[in-house]
Design an enzyme around this catalytic site. Structure first.
Site, short mmCIF file in Angstrom:
data_model
loop_
_atom_site.label_atom_id
_atom_site.label_comp_id
_atom_site.label_asym_id
_atom_site.label_seq_id
_atom_site.Cartn_x
_atom_site.Cartn_y
_atom_site.Cartn_z
N HIS A 32 4.22 2.66 -5.14
CA HIS A 32 4.72 1.34 -5.54
C HIS A 32 5.53 0.73 -4.40
CE1 HIS A 32 3.97 3.47 -9.36
NE2 HIS A 32 3.54 2.28 -9.75
N SER A 56 -0.51 -1.53 -11.70
CA SER A 56 0.87 -1.97 -11.52
C SER A 56 1.10 -2.66 -10.19
CB SER A 56 1.83 -0.78 -11.64
OG SER A 56 1.54 0.20 -10.65
N ASP A 110 7.91 6.14 -3.55
CA ASP A 110 7.06 7.15 -4.19
C ASP A 110 5.65 7.21 -3.60
OD1 ASP A 110 6.02 4.78 -5.09
OD2 ASP A 110 6.23 5.23 -7.23
#
Length: 207
Positions: free
Chosen positions: A188, A15, A185
């Site tokens: 990310h 991601s 977090d």
């Protein structure tokens, strides 16, 4: 600058690389890859490079193996940037041990994928470390991630790859900030966090 005129530069990973490249931010995403492309293009427009993003959120090396032929070999990059490992570690700490990738499997699989890419395409490699935006080096996930980053360092030496030390880049900024300045977090990044990664890439690329 490590790139030559007309070359194809392909980024693959999870991601952090994906960053919306399959959705609203197509085709490059709105993360570090897009920043690297923008700054290299601005600095060396004469190179006329082709850029491809093949990051997919949630991926581990197992997922890369499933799509390696389609997303790497068939695209025949001149330079291949691989940034993978965060999910391989994190799944254990998220209570998903069956989806985590043990370090021996991680190393074996990543080595096989890199060898396949180099042998099939002749590409040069850029390998980036997994990271956790956490200043405490003894914190369990941070400590485990460091073991996987050591695997990447070893493979970078083995393959003569350019090595992007993303954990070290975050460690430097954490000397003067907190983790929440860069990500909510620890994983990310926000835009400044992606800029930290991009600066680490640019230092290696030679921009």
């Amino acid at each position: 600058m490590i790139f030559d005129s007309g070359q194809h530069v392909l980024f693959i990973g999870d991601s952090i690389t994906d960053c919306g490249r399959r959705d609203a931010a197509a085709p490059y995403g709105d993360g570090y890859m897009s920043l690297v492309r923008a700054f290299v293009t601005a600095g060396r427009p004469d190179l006329h490079l082709t850029w491809t993003n093949r990051g997919i959120g949630g991926d581990t090396v197992r997922h890369l193996a499933e799509r390696w032929e389609r997303d790497v070999v068939e695209l025949r990059p001149d330079w291949l940037s691989v940034k993978i490992g965060i999910n391989d570690v994190w799944r254990t700490f998220a209570g998903l041990p069956d989806e985590a990738v043990p370090i021996d499997e991680y190393e074996r699989t990543l080595r096989q994928l890199l060898r396949r890419a180099v042998d099939a395409t002749g590409c040069r490699l850029i390998l980036a470390d997994p990271y956790v935006i956490e200043a405490d080096r003894e914190e369990p996930q941070r400590a485990e991630t460091a073991r996987y980053a050591a695997v990447v360092a070893g493979l970078a030496e083995e393959f003569g790859a350019r090595h992007v030390r993303t954990q070290e880049a975050f460690d430097r900024v954490l000397e003067h900030s907190t983790g929440s300045d860069w990500a909510d977090d620890r994983i990310h990044p926000n835009l400044p966090g992606h800029a930290v990664i991009a600066r680490a890439f640019l230092a290696v690329i030679g921009d």
